[in-house]
Design an enzyme around this catalytic site. Structure first.
Site, PDB file in Angstrom:
ATOM      1  N   GLU A 170      18.360  51.916  54.784  1.00 55.37           N
ATOM      2  CA  GLU A 170      19.414  50.797  55.729  1.00 55.37           C
ATOM      3  C   GLU A 170      20.903  51.494  55.307  1.00 55.37           C
ATOM      4  O   GLU A 170      22.284  51.255  56.201  1.00 55.37           O
ATOM      5  CB  GLU A 170      19.287  49.244  54.700  1.00 55.37           C
ATOM      6  CG  GLU A 170      18.246  48.738  54.952  1.00 55.37           C
ATOM      7  CD  GLU A 170      18.684  47.289  54.383  1.00 55.37           C
ATOM      8  OE1 GLU A 170      18.844  46.666  53.272  1.00 55.37           O
ATOM      9  OE2 GLU A 170      17.795  46.705  55.407  1.00 55.37           O
ATOM     10  N   ALA A 317      14.709  40.204  47.320  1.00 57.79           N
ATOM     11  CA  ALA A 317      15.300  39.019  47.185  1.00 57.79           C
ATOM     12  C   ALA A 317      14.220  37.912  47.571  1.00 57.79           C
ATOM     13  O   ALA A 317      14.289  36.876  46.550  1.00 57.79           O
ATOM     14  CB  ALA A 317      16.645  39.335  48.229  1.00 57.79           C
TER      15      ALA A 317
END
Lengths: 406, 406
Positions: A170, A317
């Protein structure tokens, strides 16, 4: 008539969600809830790579704790935890001490550098607002210096990212978007700048579907990212990185190495006497410590196994948030005298990795693959869903990623 | 039938204005005009302090040479001058050599560091787009680092400016506006940051009217600038500056020293055999070299005396531009066979010093003093007048300072 004390350490995904859920399910006379965090803000760790690349301002990533935690129900203490004393049911802070009846540990991750020489001293990591904006400025400063030297140094323009896992991929995706802008700002020809991703595993994005991996690598290579796959980093110094691939040693002149290839649980927990595996604490099915039944562990500090694959769940997350919800419910039950607390059952909804602001890959629900715009949109849906859950529509409007067509 | 060759070195105020004026007064068959410059752009040196503070983007300050020079009439060579051979009427470039019949030297200034130990190695100077944006990034990078260290270093937040002359005062004025923004960006309390101006003379802005100097110092001190007046800089290292005031030595922890206290002419001219005084070449009344009558010198490299005060005129943009106009007219005359060329007569219109974006002081025309908004507005009028002269209304609209009420 003493209310029980619930102390939550850390306001990352796990800690802050536990606090927000508890403030909804408990009344002010049920318990004293205290949230401890080093900063006055929560931040979305999964957006930090954008702050580090300079493609998103860090104020979009951080959320003032007092904007989502109701301070008439939850005490907020801005301080740093120095140790946990589970035998005494106490937490020592830099500027104080707290007693607890129930403790929730959500102290997050730190980089694991596996003893690679020079890595800890010379590489950056993407793990906080402070460290992310430092990376942004470090890159920009080197670009600014480049044209000020009689003999311009290529090490200023070579950016090496260690690891082609989720964060590494990313991050290089964002860099591929950002570098052309920086080249314009500092009058540097684009072809002089290299973005190099070094990965030790035999593939980028290990564990991902090969078709998606190929798509991702093609997309990134087309935008100028170089991959060194199956390459072991051997050493990092102030101005170079050495790696070994196919039994050949190679050097890259660089003063910007960003390490995104390994995390471990916060070492403070282990140092406080909890048994750990790479800093992660093995927990019971209900996320309580195996040693101390009044201590719950959420997020990256907790080690739980996927029974199907017999491998640990990754520190994401998504899982941290689900752990928090489970823990908040269980603590509320215990406070209300109900001992039948629930085991944690992760509900994996899929994974999307962005490849810059306009491309992404992902797997959602039952192994449906996503590419390009639909994956980018899905990534935003996931991020926005979290904001809605954490702070309702007002937070979503303030911090959400609502630009679906950009 | 060989056309005479006019070579202009440098596209600063003096060089570019000479080229623009010559392209208007000479036809394509009158002469071959060649302008040599290191970069593809001209920049307004008097705005660089704003780029260095980060209050104005450097793209506002620079002007593409091809936007104001008509390349069907003037050859533009992007190269660096390595030496001038006035006996052979040649100029040596890094990548070539040019012969001239008339030479115009407009190679500008460089910092004079007076042998102060460590100053040259460790201080920044505001003298180009490259050096100005490096200062901007250097300050920002240190702010970014501050909160990333276990023991934050005050040297990262102390900014010392050497010299309270024109540039030094204008630069601290911009910093006073910029620092509160940087504090917000990097979570640093404003009171931890110091902006310190060190001046050896017994007053700030020596030569200015005392009432204006007092106004300027009050305005800047009210915005957090500290003055050390009558203080001699003794040494600069990587992380401190030592000065002496009232026979006391004092140290300031700092890694940002910006030297704005002395300039000299470009040393290349002196090294090419021209007799010089602190790098500035004494010239005839018509700006020709006293040694070589085919060489004109304009701008900061030229040394001319004000007959009234018996002191040299200061190296300012205003005078450089007027020298260029005079020189272009004289060369056009010579080319057309008219040997009655005109002496240079400076027409001083006044001086305005900005104190940040919303305050200024100045003297215009016959010693009329200006303060505050009227001085700020006058400064913009002067800057805009230059752009109009250089590139007409289209350049004024593109790069002008048209926000009079901000």
């Amino acid at each position: 008539m003493n209310n029980p004390n619930i102390v939550i350490l850390g306001a990352g995904y796990g800690g802050i969600m536990t606090a927000v859920k508890l403030q909804k399910s408990l009344g002010p006379n049920d318990a004293n809830i205290t949230l401890v965090n080093k900063h006055s803000y929560h931040y979305q760790t999964t957006w930090l790579h954008e702050n580090a690349a300079g493609t998103l301002h860090h104020d979009r990533t951080r959320i003032n704790i007092k904007d989502v935690v109701n301070t008439s129900q939850v005490n907020f203490v801005q301080d740093t935890v120095t140790s946990i004393l589970p035998e005494e049911k106490k937490v020592v802070l830099e500027n104080g001490e707290l007693s607890y009846d129930y403790l929730v540990i959500g102290l997050g991750f730190e980089a694991a550098t596996f003893g690679i020489p020079g890595l800890k001293e010379n590489a950056f990591t993407i793990n906080s607002i402070n460290s992310a904006r430092l990376i942004r400025q470090h890159i920009e400063y080197n670009f600014a210096k480049y044209n000020n030297e009689a003999n311009p140094k290529e090490e200023r323009l070579n950016i090496v990212v260690g690891g082609a896992g989720f964060t590494g991929i990313e991050f290089v995706g964002e860099l591929a978007n950002r570098i052309p802008e920086l080249c314009k700002e500092y009058d540097i020809p684009r072809e002089k700048v290299r973005i190099i991703n070094v990965e030790a595993a035999p593939t980028a994005l290990p564990g991902f579907d090969p078709e998606l991996v190929e798509y991702a690598m093609n997309s990134l290579e087309a935008r100028g990212v170089e991959f060194k796959i199956g390459a072991m980093i051997k050493e990092v110094t102030e101005n170079k990185l050495v790696f070994e691939k196919d039994e050949q040693r190679e050097e890259i002149a660089t003063n910007t190495v960003v390490w995104a290839a390994g995390v471990r649980g916060n070492s403070l927990v282990e140092e406080s006497g909890f048994e750990a595996n790479r800093g992660r604490i093995p927990v019971e099915a209900d996320l309580r410590s195996k040693q101390y039944s009044d201590v719950f562990i959420v997020g990256d500090c907790a080690l739980i196994f996927n029974e199907e694959t017999e491998r640990p769940y990754p520190p994401t997350a998504q899982i941290a948030i689900q752990m928090a919800e489970n823990t908040a419910e269980n603590i509320a039950k215990l406070i209300k005298g109900d001992d039948h607390i629930e085991p944690f059952k992760p509900d994996l909804k899929g994974t999307v990795a962005s490849l810059g602001h306009n491309d992404a890959i992902g797997v959602v629900f039952d192994d449906k693959k996503l590419f390009g715009w639909s994956a980018t949109a899905m990534k935003k849906v996931i991020d926005n869903r979290y904001l809605l859950k954490l702070g309702g529509p007002s937070l979503l409007l303030k911090k959400g990623k609502l630009n679906f067509f950009k």
